[in-house]
Design a protein around this motif. Structure first.
Motif, PDB file in Angstrom:
ATOM      1  N   GLU A   1       0.665  -1.112  -0.192  1.00 50.35           N
ATOM      2  CA  GLU A   1      -0.009   0.013   0.118  1.00 50.35           C
ATOM      3  C   GLU A   1       0.837   1.439  -0.074  1.00 50.35           C
ATOM      4  O   GLU A   1       0.580   2.266  -0.759  1.00 50.35           O
ATOM      5  CB  GLU A   1      -0.834  -0.089   1.136  1.00 50.35           C
ATOM      6  N   ILE A   2       1.816   1.178   0.751  1.00 51.34           N
ATOM      7  CA  ILE A   2       2.943   2.437   0.963  1.00 51.34           C
ATOM      8  C   ILE A   2       3.454   2.604  -0.510  1.00 51.34           C
ATOM      9  O   ILE A   2       3.783   3.507  -1.179  1.00 51.34           O
ATOM     10  CB  ILE A   2       3.841   2.211   2.095  1.00 51.34           C
ATOM     11  N   TRP A   3       4.105   1.554  -0.987  1.00 51.95           N
ATOM     12  CA  TRP A   3       4.816   1.423  -2.530  1.00 51.95           C
ATOM     13  C   TRP A   3       3.951   1.965  -3.352  1.00 51.95           C
ATOM     14  O   TRP A   3       4.537   2.748  -4.228  1.00 51.95           O
ATOM     15  CB  TRP A   3       5.101  -0.158  -2.714  1.00 51.95           C
ATOM     16  N   CYS A   4       2.664   1.507  -3.645  1.00 48.51           N
ATOM     17  CA  CYS A   4       1.580   2.129  -4.511  1.00 48.51           C
ATOM     18  C   CYS A   4       1.863   3.543  -4.451  1.00 48.51           C
ATOM     19  O   CYS A   4       1.469   4.199  -5.506  1.00 48.51           O
ATOM     20  CB  CYS A   4       0.466   1.626  -4.421  1.00 48.51           C
ATOM     21  N   LYS A   5       1.729   4.547  -3.339  1.00 50.60           N
ATOM     22  CA  LYS A   5       1.810   5.659  -3.127  1.00 50.60           C
ATOM     23  C   LYS A   5       3.008   6.332  -3.656  1.00 50.60           C
ATOM     24  O   LYS A   5       3.057   7.409  -4.033  1.00 50.60           O
ATOM     25  CB  LYS A   5       1.429   6.055  -1.727  1.00 50.60           C
ATOM     26  N   LEU A   6       4.203   5.613  -3.430  1.00 53.33           N
ATOM     27  CA  LEU A   6       5.484   6.174  -3.783  1.00 53.33           C
ATOM     28  C   LEU A   6       5.787   5.929  -5.372  1.00 53.33           C
ATOM     29  O   LEU A   6       6.688   6.427  -5.726  1.00 53.33           O
ATOM     30  CB  LEU A   6       6.572   5.608  -3.101  1.00 53.33           C
ATOM     31  N   SER A   7       5.120   4.846  -5.863  1.00 51.03           N
ATOM     32  CA  SER A   7       5.577   4.239  -7.007  1.00 51.03           C
ATOM     33  C   SER A   7       5.456   5.262  -8.401  1.00 51.03           C
ATOM     34  O   SER A   7       4.614   6.077  -8.628  1.00 51.03           O
ATOM     35  CB  SER A   7       4.850   3.050  -7.580  1.00 51.03           C
ATOM     36  N   ASP A   8       6.635   5.129  -9.179  1.00 53.27           N
ATOM     37  CA  ASP A   8       6.508   5.919 -10.500  1.00 53.27           C
ATOM     38  C   ASP A   8       5.536   5.301 -11.429  1.00 53.27           C
ATOM     39  O   ASP A   8       5.028   5.978 -12.417  1.00 53.27           O
ATOM     40  CB  ASP A   8       7.778   6.180 -10.961  1.00 53.27           C
ATOM     41  N   LEU A   9       5.238   4.210 -11.365  1.00 51.21           N
ATOM     42  CA  LEU A   9       4.276   3.171 -12.170  1.00 51.21           C
ATOM     43  C   LEU A   9       2.995   3.784 -12.343  1.00 51.21           C
ATOM     44  O   LEU A   9       2.372   4.399 -11.223  1.00 51.21           O
ATOM     45  CB  LEU A   9       4.193   1.715 -12.092  1.00 51.21           C
ATOM     46  N   SER A  10       2.177   3.923 -13.288  1.00 49.22           N
ATOM     47  CA  SER A  10       0.839   4.137 -13.521  1.00 49.22           C
ATOM     48  C   SER A  10       0.064   3.176 -12.723  1.00 49.22           C
ATOM     49  O   SER A  10       0.314   1.925 -12.521  1.00 49.22           O
ATOM     50  CB  SER A  10       0.300   4.325 -14.975  1.00 49.22           C
ATOM     51  N   LYS A  11      -0.950   3.162 -12.259  1.00 49.67           N
ATOM     52  CA  LYS A  11      -2.194   2.593 -11.620  1.00 49.67           C
ATOM     53  C   LYS A  11      -2.155   1.345 -12.314  1.00 49.67           C
ATOM     54  O   LYS A  11      -2.407   0.097 -11.774  1.00 49.67           O
ATOM     55  CB  LYS A  11      -3.426   3.055 -11.216  1.00 49.67           C
TER      56      LYS A  11
END
Length: 175
Positions: free
Chosen positions: A25-35
């Motif tokens: 969940e944290i990684w999703c907020k930090l990721s440069d990748l699109s959803k």
């Protein structure tokens, strides 16, 4: 551990699924990748039962704005049902922990702390005095050493951190 915004955290231990889930969940907020690409990256980072389970999902379901939610729901069904078994395993590990012959007490206390930390990650805890008694029992002291540790202690408390605390008494009794 290095953090990558491109590659999700690895699920290295199924017993730590809940911690990994929070990290995702944290990684999703930090990721440069699109959803739309995050779930695909998570799927590719998995192995074992987790990878097999998420392989049952259609690629289109993964490549959507709700792809991460879909993966987490699928994995929750696989791993969260095992919570009782995970709790029993860490309880049993703590309960059966014993200081091996020749291992210094200070080093063993560190191992006890780590094992107890794993125990608490499963949303369990012990009363302070029970935790202290478990440490004392797991150190495998002689009866005389145990009595020496317990002597002159008005109250047994695990969390004391002074020269006269429980840890120091155990260490001193073994010298």
């Amino acid at each position: 551990m290095a953090v990558s915004t491109k590659w999700p955290p690895k699920l290295s231990n199924e017993a730590a699924y809940e911690l990994w889930r929070k990290d995702i969940e944290i990684w999703c907020k930090l990721s440069d990748l699109s959803k739309k690409k995050q779930a695909l990256a998570i799927h590719l980072s998995l192995d074992g039962r987790a990878r097999i389970s998420t392989s049952e999902l259609e690629v289109d379901a993964l490549e959507s704005d709700d792809g991460v939610k879909t993966i987490l729901e699928k994995l929750d069904g696989l791993f969260l049902v095992d919570k009782g078994r995970r709790q029993f395993n860490v309880f049993q590990e703590l309960y059966n922990l014993r200081r091996p012959d020749g291992v210094e007490v200070r080093k063993f206390i560190s191992q006890f702390e780590h094992t107890y930390s794993e125990f608490t990650k499963q949303n369990m805890s012990l009363p302070d005095s029970v935790r202290a008694f478990m440490l004392l029992a797991s150190c495998k002291l002689s009866e005389g050493e145990q009595q020496l540790v317990m002597s002159a202690m008005p109250e047994v408390r695990y969390d004391q951190r002074s020269e006269s605390d429980f840890f120091w008494r155990i260490w001193w009794a073994c010298q």
